[in-house]
Design a protein around this motif. Sequence first.
Motif, PDB file in Angstrom:
ATOM      1  N   LEU A  37      38.365  32.914  52.671  1.00 40.84           N
ATOM      2  CA  LEU A  37      37.075  33.387  53.173  1.00 40.84           C
ATOM      3  C   LEU A  37      37.170  34.827  53.677  1.00 40.84           C
ATOM      4  O   LEU A  37      36.242  35.615  53.508  1.00 40.84           O
ATOM      5  CB  LEU A  37      36.609  32.467  54.313  1.00 40.84           C
ATOM      6  CG  LEU A  37      35.178  32.668  54.811  1.00 40.84           C
ATOM      7  CD1 LEU A  37      34.176  32.325  53.723  1.00 40.84           C
ATOM      8  CD2 LEU A  37      34.909  31.807  56.037  1.00 40.84           C
ATOM      9  N   PHE A  38      38.337  35.188  54.250  1.00 42.54           N
ATOM     10  CA  PHE A  38      38.505  36.528  54.824  1.00 42.54           C
ATOM     11  C   PHE A  38      38.593  37.601  53.746  1.00 42.54           C
ATOM     12  O   PHE A  38      38.368  38.760  53.995  1.00 42.54           O
ATOM     13  CB  PHE A  38      39.741  36.559  55.724  1.00 42.54           C
ATOM     14  CG  PHE A  38      39.587  35.675  56.922  1.00 42.54           C
ATOM     15  CD1 PHE A  38      39.051  36.168  58.088  1.00 42.54           C
ATOM     16  CD2 PHE A  38      39.921  34.330  56.859  1.00 42.54           C
ATOM     17  CE1 PHE A  38      38.861  35.350  59.183  1.00 42.54           C
ATOM     18  CE2 PHE A  38      39.744  33.507  57.945  1.00 42.54           C
ATOM     19  CZ  PHE A  38      39.203  34.003  59.109  1.00 42.54           C
ATOM     20  N   VAL A  39      38.923  37.162  52.534  1.00 48.02           N
ATOM     21  CA  VAL A  39      38.998  38.095  51.415  1.00 48.02           C
ATOM     22  C   VAL A  39      37.677  38.080  50.646  1.00 48.02           C
ATOM     23  O   VAL A  39      37.102  39.123  50.349  1.00 48.02           O
ATOM     24  CB  VAL A  39      40.160  37.689  50.468  1.00 48.02           C
ATOM     25  CG1 VAL A  39      40.280  38.683  49.308  1.00 48.02           C
ATOM     26  CG2 VAL A  39      41.460  37.583  51.250  1.00 48.02           C
ATOM     27  N   ASP A  40      37.177  36.853  50.356  1.00 47.68           N
ATOM     28  CA  ASP A  40      35.988  36.725  49.509  1.00 47.68           C
ATOM     29  C   ASP A  40      34.697  37.060  50.244  1.00 47.68           C
ATOM     30  O   ASP A  40      33.828  37.727  49.697  1.00 47.68           O
ATOM     31  CB  ASP A  40      35.888  35.295  48.961  1.00 47.68           C
ATOM     32  CG  ASP A  40      37.095  34.938  48.101  1.00 47.68           C
ATOM     33  OD1 ASP A  40      37.735  35.882  47.609  1.00 47.68           O
ATOM     34  OD2 ASP A  40      37.382  33.734  47.938  1.00 47.68           O
ATOM     35  N   ARG A  41      34.539  36.521  51.468  1.00 41.18           N
ATOM     36  CA  ARG A  41      33.279  36.733  52.207  1.00 41.18           C
ATOM     37  C   ARG A  41      33.582  37.167  53.646  1.00 41.18           C
ATOM     38  O   ARG A  41      33.291  36.455  54.602  1.00 41.18           O
ATOM     39  CB  ARG A  41      32.451  35.444  52.236  1.00 41.18           C
ATOM     40  CG  ARG A  41      32.043  34.870  50.889  1.00 41.18           C
ATOM     41  CD  ARG A  41      30.911  35.673  50.248  1.00 41.18           C
ATOM     42  NE  ARG A  41      29.698  35.715  51.039  1.00 41.18           N
ATOM     43  CZ  ARG A  41      28.721  34.800  50.970  1.00 41.18           C
ATOM     44  NH1 ARG A  41      28.827  33.782  50.152  1.00 41.18           N
ATOM     45  NH2 ARG A  41      27.641  34.910  51.709  1.00 41.18           N
TER      46      ARG A  41
END
Lengths: 171, 515
Positions: B352-356
């Motif tokens: 999530l920290f990379v994608d969104r």
Amino acid sequence: MSERDTPSDSPSAKATVGADFILPALGVAFATYYLYTILDLPWEARVNGLFICAGIYILAAIFFVRAFAQLAAGRARFSLHQLVEPWTHTARRIGLLGLTVGFLLVIPFLGLTLTILVFMAAALLLLGERSWRRIAAISLTLSAANYLLFIALLKTRFPQGPVERLLAGMF
Amino acid sequence: MDGNLSLFVGLFGLTFGYWWLILPTALLGIVVGAIPGFSAQNTLIVMLPLTLVMSLEMALIFMGTLYCAARMGAGIPAILINIPGTAGAAATVLDGYPMTVKGQAQQALVLCFVASAAGGLLTSILTLFVMPYIAQIGLMLRSVEMVAIMVLGLTLIAVIAARDLVKGLLSGFIGLLLGAIGTDNVYSAPRGTMGFLELFDGVPLIPALIGLFAISEALVMIEQRTIVSRAGRERMIRSKWADVRDGFAMAMQRWWHIVWTSLIGLAVGVVPGAGAGIASFVAYQQSRLFSKTPELYGTGHPEGLIAPESANNGVTSGTLVPMMTIGVPGGITAAIMLIVIQYHGVVPGPRLFVDRPEVAYGIFVAMVVAYIFIAATVLPMARVMARITLVSTSLLAPLIIAVTLAGAFVPRQYLFDIGLAVVFGVVGYVAQRTGYHATAILIGIILGPLLEQYLLRALRISRGDVSILFSSAIGNVLWALVVVSLVLPYVLEYRRKRQARRATPAPDPEPIGRP
């Protein structure tokens, strides 16, 4: 919660024991009943209860031995007055508790709105309010607010009474 | 880090633009937090359809604001009428209510608001920067350590809350047994239910909280004309805006206290299931332990109010960390947030920290902005709120009973729960009158199911061998802390008495030969 000073807390007065036997006694009684209900269950369902009940038995034993030792040595006296003093308020307290139990008993028939109206009016009278106008204003406002919040807004499924049925028919 | 910083600044500006959503949500949160029986999770459940039709960013801002405001609101009834709005505010009554009785309700409310807002603000900002690292704490704790944490939590409460350790521990164990009522996790066999189907899911928390605190307090308060003492009433009548400034100054003088107790809240919040109840008591106990004036705790000491309030607001950001990093919600409110986030097609976890990143960090930025707005909204209201303490108890007592009994029905909608609240009211009254502590009973009820869950898991792994509870280094440190918590008060008391004896000059020996 700030504990109110009880006679047993006061270093100068002779300690009082008796009223504080109630909770450990209830704890031991309920622990025994709990153990009875888990007697035939597999160990997975028993282990937690055994651990807690053992704790209650040990702590209650320490408590009772300490209390009886104080009584035997004359450092404490037996009394239940902690529960009821000051006497001047006991009747009002029992009355308020009675009305609270009454709230529970009549709500299935009267519904939330009417129950709160009756409860508030009776409790205010009991606690010394003598102005009928004030009693009516407070009781009506609170019951209306409860109706709006719990039934109209949050759609909580309280038992339906005459007021709820009337208002449901109107709107 | 530079990339993250610009992301945070952008998110901050975006969230500020939603002031029109934050302000009414903050007020709603404070109100629902202040009413026992209502909580952030109940309100979020009621508002769930609304959050599902909102955009994700609006839903995050709405949920974050409501959560923070409700946490802060729970301290208001704890301070003013000795009834915590939620279990997380149970430690707030210890010093908050005595301040009210002394006529310092305004100062107490301002202390609560400043400590809550500052604690929440600090931990939310900190979480933004160190989230991946603090998530590791949650991963290090297994069932063995969790059992030790539960026992430590209960021991601390017994030590703190009761003047008599045996009575405190007894209260906690009775609470644990009440928390063990219901069907077991493996075979669904009913235990201790007395034949009531309504108890198969366990003792519901809200009726227990309402009974132990609200009903019992109503039965006690009718002995006085108003909640505050005679001297306190005079002081309250003469109270001015200067008292708000006074409370603010008290908080500012203790800024370091706010910082370290909120960090305790953050650390405890990261542990799934631990929650605000444990965090506030751990912070209170630590605060008293390191205080130069521990004897003032429980008498209306500002530090005794700051510690639980900073800690339980520190929990708000901590409890969301495992949800965002590993997809495990830290509490019920976090679980509801998880449902909403997943509904919008976002899967929490390390990716999530990379994608969104705007979602992963967005909720914490929303909480930062929310705390700023909440503090600005609620501080001026302290003076008005404090006036409630001047209301006659002949009106306040029935009002409390009527509103809270209705509140006891709301979560499960069983009439049985109203009856349960009345029973707990009687138990709470007896406890209060005889030197036991309702807070320890309540925390026992909360910890009961959790203790069983973790104890059973540990014992199943070891095939029933109890020594597994002492098999981990972290667990053993926690067990040592349990022993220290039990022994230290006696040691400190002994040392204090010895120092007092030394400080008091010995009486002059009688001169020999005097008639």
